[in-house]
Write an enzyme that holds these catalytic residues in place. Structure first.
Site, PDB file in Angstrom:
ATOM      1  N   GLU A   1     -38.041   3.171  23.942  1.00 17.91           N
ATOM      2  CA  GLU A   1     -38.637   2.868  25.252  1.00 17.91           C
ATOM      3  C   GLU A   1     -37.650   3.115  26.385  1.00 17.91           C
ATOM      4  O   GLU A   1     -38.051   3.373  27.510  1.00 17.91           O
ATOM      5  CB  GLU A   1     -39.103   1.405  25.313  1.00 17.91           C
TER       6      GLU A   1
ATOM      7  N   HIS B   1     -34.754   8.451  -1.896  1.00 17.21           N
ATOM      8  CA  HIS B   1     -35.690   9.012  -2.874  1.00 17.21           C
ATOM      9  C   HIS B   1     -36.995   9.433  -2.207  1.00 17.21           C
ATOM     10  O   HIS B   1     -37.987   9.680  -2.879  1.00 17.21           O
ATOM     11  CB  HIS B   1     -35.945   7.989  -3.987  1.00 17.21           C
TER      12      HIS B   1
ATOM     13  N   LYS C   1     -53.233   2.163  26.825  1.00 13.75           N
ATOM     14  CA  LYS C   1     -53.946   0.950  27.259  1.00 13.75           C
ATOM     15  C   LYS C   1     -55.119   1.334  28.162  1.00 13.75           C
ATOM     16  O   LYS C   1     -56.222   0.819  28.008  1.00 13.75           O
ATOM     17  CB  LYS C   1     -53.007   0.025  28.046  1.00 13.75           C
TER      18      LYS C   1
HETATM   19  O1  PA5 Z   1     -40.079  -3.546  26.409  1.00  9.47           O
HETATM   20  C1  PA5 Z   1     -41.098  -3.974  26.941  1.00  9.47           C
HETATM   21  O2  PA5 Z   1     -41.048  -4.527  28.033  1.00  9.47           O
HETATM   22  C2  PA5 Z   1     -42.461  -3.872  26.276  1.00  9.47           C
HETATM   23  O3  PA5 Z   1     -42.486  -3.107  25.149  1.00  9.47           O
HETATM   24  C3  PA5 Z   1     -42.946  -5.275  25.952  1.00  9.47           C
HETATM   25  O4  PA5 Z   1     -41.971  -5.891  25.167  1.00  9.47           O
HETATM   26  C4  PA5 Z   1     -44.274  -5.349  25.205  1.00  9.47           C
HETATM   27  O5  PA5 Z   1     -45.213  -4.497  25.762  1.00  9.47           O
HETATM   28  C5  PA5 Z   1     -44.800  -6.788  25.244  1.00  9.47           C
HETATM   29  O6  PA5 Z   1     -45.052  -7.159  26.562  1.00  9.47           O
HETATM   30  P1  PA5 Z   1     -45.370  -8.656  26.986  1.00  9.47           P
HETATM   31  O7  PA5 Z   1     -44.242  -9.511  26.617  1.00  9.47           O
HETATM   32  O8  PA5 Z   1     -45.555  -8.587  28.469  1.00  9.47           O
HETATM   33  O9  PA5 Z   1     -46.635  -9.075  26.288  1.00  9.47           O
END
Ligand code: PA5
Length: 447
Positions: A289, A310, A424
């Site tokens: 990310e 393996h 989303k």
């Molecule tokens: O790194 C990030 O910010 C995202 O991947 C969130 O961790 C993930 O989408 C979960 O979001 P939230 O805590 O708002 O539900």
């Protein structure tokens, strides 16, 4: 004291040491940008000095809440996804017995996770288990509106309220969310749940050292003070005062960046200890990310050895040469087991009788590293002496700060994740969520 050893010598055959050292000034600039808060995403740097400044009042609140839960429930469902899930899962798995889920005599509540998928089988089968358990829920969402955890929490809350009554359920639910915004904050305030705050300036994937990771880890019975202490020590070892050649985070970031520039576009994080499988999952979110944007970024993958030797071993040894490997090596396992001698020796293993199982594992590790280097896969080795709260705290902070440096070396904003919105929007359009009418029309014309 730094308990992590970084060895990049098996990269020099692919990128000479001098070339990595050429990144010294760029890595120093990147690190200073983090500390001066002058780079992109600078409003999401709350994690940077959190370990050294962690408020004592918050640690004791987490510990007290965890102790209360431990005395009242025998299972905790942690509801969350991405950064609100992977950190706790990684640390709890790393510190737990491999078969903890089968042990009935354990004093600590079992920790299970939900809201990290939308599987109907997963949630239905979890409810079947929960029918027979005295359980609590820790619901974790920074935004408070993420579909997966929101949906799971709706179902679980409903189940718990039916099982113990609405008033009793309120006492068994903890919400970890924003201090003022979002649906979860609103619900928690109205229902009167105990809450913890996810700091505004800390993104999900950098939040394991906040209540997001710390509460579940403490409920599982692990020492969060040691975990924070390890991170704080690594904070010192990776600060801008430390010269490039002694700063493991700058060296790791510069090395992987140099490899990327040589066409090594995939980094596989390898472990030889099954307790670290989810640590790799946490790492993949952190780097995927943070770096994968603007058409750039090393693809973070993971393998669990020797099992995956393996399955993926053939590709790693012999497939397209766009891979480098980072191995997390644990010097001393928690247990000791000696291989028995067998008088029949049908399996012809008496040549290793009397050795520890770990000696065989270590030779597999060494043999794999040499084979992969020979096959054109540069190797970075990160070793810790044992899997402990302190060492995991070090490892977590090491990877976080190295990720910030890496992102700036790559010239991306390591602290946003615009790409995760696309699925989303499509899902909401397909589900005909109010407010998505235009997107619904467009998407329907494509299917
Ligand atoms: O790194 C990030 O910010 C995202 O991947 C969130 O961790 C993930 O989408 C979960 O979001 P939230 O805590 O708002 O539900």
């Amino acid at each position: 004291m730094n308990h992590i050893k970084l060895d990049i010598s098996k990269v020099y055959g692919f990128v000479p040491e001098a070339e990595i050292n050429k990144s010294e000034s760029a890595a120093n600039v990147a690190l200073k940008k983090l500390y001066n808060k002058s780079g992109e995403g600078n409003d999401f740097l709350g994690w940077l000095d959190l370990p050294s400044k962690f408020p004592e009042s918050l640690i004791s609140d987490i510990e007290k809440t965890a102790a209360k839960l431990r005395s009242e429930i025998d299972l905790l469902v942690v509801v969350g996804i991405g950064g609100s899930y992977l950190g706790a899962k990684a640390i709890i798995d790393a510190l737990s017995n491999n078969f903890a889920w089968m042990k009935t005599e354990t004093a600590a509540p079992q920790i299970v996770f939900a809201g990290q998928n939308i599987g109907e089988d997963y949630i239905s089968e979890l409810l079947e288990v929960l029918d027979k358990k005295n359980y609590g829920i820790a619901v974790i969402s920074k935004s408070g509106t993420t579909t997966e955890p929101a949906l799971a929490f709706r179902i679980l809350k409903n189940h718990l309220e039916k099982k113990v009554g609405k008033e009793n359920a309120k006492k068994k639910i903890i919400a970890i969310t924003d201090h003022s915004k979002g649906a979860l904050r609103k619900m928690a305030d109205i229902e009167g749940y105990k809450t913890f705050i996810i700091p505004d300036d800390t993104g999900g994937r950098f939040s394991v050292l906040t209540p997001v990771g710390l509460l579940p880890i403490a409920v599982a019975g692990f020492n969060i003070r040691e975990f924070i202490k390890g991170a704080a020590e690594m904070e010192k070892s990776t600060s801008p005062e430390i010269p490039f050649s002694d700063n493991p985070a700058s060296l790791y970031a510069a090395t992987r960046n140099a490899l990327y520039n040589k066409g090594k576009k995939i980094e596989i994080l390898a472990n030889f200890n099954s307790k670290l499988i989810y640590f790799s999952e946490w790492w993949k979110q952190l780097y995927g990310e943070s770096e994968g944007k603007d058409g750039k970024g090393i693809y973070p993958a993971s393998v669990n050895f020797t099992a995956d030797l393996h399955s993926m071993g053939q590709y790693i040894q012999d497939g397209e040469r766009h891979i480098f490997e980072t191995v997390i090596s644990v010097e001393k396992p928690a247990s000791k087991f000696i291989i028995p001698k067998d008088n029949d020796d049908f399996d012809q293993l008496n040549y290793i009788a009397g050795k520890r199982v770990d000696e065989v594992n270590k030779m597999a590790e060494l043999g794999t590293m040499l084979a992969h280097v020979d096959g054109g896969v540069p190797n970075i080795r990160i070793s810790i002496d044992t899997i402990s709260e302190f060492n995991l705290g070090q490892l977590v902070y090491f990877f976080e700060i190295a990720c910030g440096i890496s992102g700036y070396l790559l010239k991306v904003n390591p602290f946003n994740q615009p790409g995760v919105e696309a699925y989303k929007t499509n899902m909401f359009a397909l589900l005909e969520k109010p407010g998505f009418e235009e997107e619904t029309k467009k998407i329907k014309s494509r299917i």
